[in-house]
Design a protein around this motif. Structure first.
Motif, PDB file in Angstrom:
ATOM      1  N   UNK A 118     -14.811  -1.730  -5.625  1.00 34.79           N
ATOM      2  CA  UNK A 118     -13.971  -1.305  -6.748  1.00 34.79           C
ATOM      3  C   UNK A 118     -14.817  -0.582  -7.792  1.00 34.79           C
ATOM      4  N   UNK A 119     -15.975  -1.120  -8.074  1.00 37.76           N
ATOM      5  CA  UNK A 119     -16.854  -0.495  -9.079  1.00 37.76           C
ATOM      6  C   UNK A 119     -17.336   0.884  -8.629  1.00 37.76           C
ATOM      7  N   UNK A 120     -17.411   1.099  -7.335  1.00 38.32           N
ATOM      8  CA  UNK A 120     -17.834   2.402  -6.814  1.00 38.32           C
ATOM      9  C   UNK A 120     -16.687   3.412  -6.800  1.00 38.32           C
ATOM     10  N   UNK A 121     -15.478   2.934  -7.067  1.00 34.11           N
ATOM     11  CA  UNK A 121     -14.304   3.803  -7.075  1.00 34.11           C
ATOM     12  C   UNK A 121     -14.050   4.335  -8.483  1.00 34.11           C
ATOM     13  N   UNK A 122     -13.125   5.290  -8.627  1.00 33.23           N
ATOM     14  CA  UNK A 122     -12.792   5.782  -9.980  1.00 33.23           C
ATOM     15  C   UNK A 122     -11.820   4.897 -10.742  1.00 33.23           C
ATOM     16  N   UNK A 123     -11.382   3.792 -10.137  1.00 34.31           N
ATOM     17  CA  UNK A 123     -10.459   2.891 -10.815  1.00 34.31           C
ATOM     18  C   UNK A 123     -11.214   2.002 -11.806  1.00 34.31           C
TER      19      UNK A 123
ATOM     20  N   UNK B 184       0.822  -1.210   0.000  1.00 31.93           N
ATOM     21  CA  UNK B 184       0.000   0.000   0.000  1.00 31.93           C
ATOM     22  C   UNK B 184       0.856   1.262   0.000  1.00 31.93           C
ATOM     23  N   UNK B 185       2.022   1.202   0.650  1.00 32.14           N
ATOM     24  CA  UNK B 185       2.864   2.404   0.702  1.00 32.14           C
ATOM     25  C   UNK B 185       3.570   2.691  -0.626  1.00 32.14           C
ATOM     26  N   UNK B 186       3.406   1.803  -1.607  1.00 34.56           N
ATOM     27  CA  UNK B 186       3.949   2.028  -2.949  1.00 34.56           C
ATOM     28  C   UNK B 186       2.870   2.453  -3.936  1.00 34.56           C
ATOM     29  N   UNK B 187       1.670   2.713  -3.424  1.00 31.70           N
ATOM     30  CA  UNK B 187       0.548   3.017  -4.315  1.00 31.70           C
ATOM     31  C   UNK B 187       0.801   4.251  -5.161  1.00 31.70           C
ATOM     32  N   UNK B 188       1.354   5.298  -4.568  1.00 32.52           N
ATOM     33  CA  UNK B 188       1.563   6.534  -5.323  1.00 32.52           C
ATOM     34  C   UNK B 188       2.546   6.328  -6.466  1.00 32.52           C
ATOM     35  N   UNK B 189       3.642   5.627  -6.192  1.00 31.53           N
ATOM     36  CA  UNK B 189       4.615   5.350  -7.249  1.00 31.53           C
ATOM     37  C   UNK B 189       4.005   4.457  -8.326  1.00 31.53           C
ATOM     38  N   UNK B 190       3.222   3.492  -7.907  1.00 37.33           N
ATOM     39  CA  UNK B 190       2.611   2.574  -8.876  1.00 37.33           C
ATOM     40  C   UNK B 190       1.658   3.309  -9.807  1.00 37.33           C
TER      41      UNK B 190
ATOM     42  N   UNK C 146      -5.976  -6.574  -4.061  1.00 33.94           N
ATOM     43  CA  UNK C 146      -6.542  -7.686  -3.297  1.00 33.94           C
ATOM     44  C   UNK C 146      -6.994  -7.328  -1.887  1.00 33.94           C
ATOM     45  N   UNK C 147      -7.015  -6.023  -1.545  1.00 33.57           N
ATOM     46  CA  UNK C 147      -7.419  -5.656  -0.195  1.00 33.57           C
ATOM     47  C   UNK C 147      -7.862  -4.204  -0.167  1.00 33.57           C
ATOM     48  N   UNK C 148      -8.650  -3.883   0.854  1.00 32.10           N
ATOM     49  CA  UNK C 148      -9.251  -2.560   0.928  1.00 32.10           C
ATOM     50  C   UNK C 148      -8.219  -1.460   1.139  1.00 32.10           C
TER      51      UNK C 148
ATOM     52  N   UNK D 274      -7.897   1.852  -1.235  1.00 29.46           N
ATOM     53  CA  UNK D 274      -7.930   3.237  -0.757  1.00 29.46           C
ATOM     54  C   UNK D 274      -6.662   3.980  -1.153  1.00 29.46           C
ATOM     55  N   UNK D 275      -5.514   3.297  -1.062  1.00 29.66           N
ATOM     56  CA  UNK D 275      -4.263   3.933  -1.436  1.00 29.66           C
ATOM     57  C   UNK D 275      -4.196   4.275  -2.910  1.00 29.66           C
TER      58      UNK D 275
END
Length: 218
Positions: free
Chosen positions: A151-156, A86-92, A103-105, A109-110
Motif C-alpha cells: 500500500x505504501x508503494x502505491x499512490x493511495x 473489486x469490480x466496484x473500485x472505479x465507482x468507489x 483488505x486484499x491485493x 490493484x483495482x
C-alpha cells in the motif's frame, strides 16, 4: 434541537469525556456518521448540526443519494466503510474520499488502476480481521507487514488500520491489539468503534469512530 441533533450532541460529549479520560485531545477523534438506509431528509439535520464526515456501506446506495447532497454541501467527506468488491473500485474512487475496507491485493490493484484513470486517489484504511473470523472481511494479522508495504508503494494515501471486533464479546482487547499493530507498523490512524463501543475505542486510541444507530435511534 431536533432529535438527531440532540443525539449527536450526546455522542460528541461522550467522545470528549472518553478522550479526556485517556489524556487525549478530543479534536484528534473524527466522528463518521453512518447513514446506510437513511434518506436525505434524515441526514440533513446532521449536516445542519455540523457533521462533515459520513459513511456508507454500499456503493450503489451512496451513488443514489450523495452526489446531490454534496453539490449543496461540498465540504462533506464521504467514507466507504463496507466490504468493497473489486469490480466496484472505479465507482468507489469517483464517489468516496476515504475507503476503510482495503483488505486484499486484488482490491488494491483495482483502486490504483481506477485512481490513475480518474486522477483521484482516496485515502485508505487497511482492514484487519482482528478476531480471525472466517465469515468477516479483513486481512489476516500475519499478512499485514507485507501488505502495508504494498500500500505504501502505491499512490493511495495510507490513512491507517480498521477493524471490527467479534460480536458479543468485550471489544477492548481487540481495540488494544489493533492499536498495538498500528504502533508496531508505524501507522497513525485507527478506524475502530461503532455505536455500541465507540467510547471504549476512543479510550484505546481510535482516531475515527463510525456511529450509525446511536445517531438515529433512541
Amino acid at each position: 434541537m431536533t432529535d438527531a441533533a440532540t443525539r449527536l450532541a450526546n455522542i460528541r460529549s461522550s467522545i470528549v469525556r472518553s478522550a479526556k479520560a485517556a489524556r487525549r485531545d478530543p479534536g484528534d477523534v473524527t466522528l463518521v456518521a453512518v447513514t446506510k438506509q437513511r434518506n436525505p431528509e434524515e441526514i440533513q439535520p446532521l449536516i445542519t448540526a455540523g457533521v462533515t464526515d459520513f459513511g456508507e456501506n454500499r456503493v450503489a446506495e451512496a451513488a443514489n443519494k450523495w452526489p446531490l447532497l454534496r453539490s449543496v454541501h461540498p465540504t462533506i467527506k464521504l467514507h466507504m466503510i463496507g466490504r468493497l468488491q473489486s469490480n466496484k473500485a472505479a465507482e468507489a474512487v469517483e464517489l468516496f474520499d476515504v475507503i476503510h475496507s482495503l483488505d486484499r491485493q486484488s482490491l488494491l490493484k483495482g483502486l490504483v488502476a481506477a485512481g490513475e484513470h480518474a486522477r483521484r486517489f482516496p485515502e485508505v484504511y487497511v482492514q484487519v480481521n482482528i478476531g480471525a473470523e472466517e465469515q468477516k472481511g479483513g486481512l489476516p494479522i500475519a499478512d499485514l507487514p507485507v501488505f502495508l508495504d504494498e500500500v505504501r508503494a502505491s499512490p493511495l494515501p495510507l490513512a491507517g488500520l480498521m477493524a471490527m471486533p467479534p460480536l458479543g464479546v468485550e471489544p477492548g482487547p481487540y481495540f488494544a491489539l489493533l492499536a498495538e499493530l498500528a504502533r508496531r507498523h508505524g501507522v497513525k490512524g485507527l478506524s475502530m468503534g461503532m455505536s455500541s463501543d465507540y467510547a471504549t475505542a476512543v479510550m484505546l486510541g481510535a482516531t475515527v469512530v463510525r456511529v450509525g444507530s446511536a445517531l438515529f435511534e433512541d
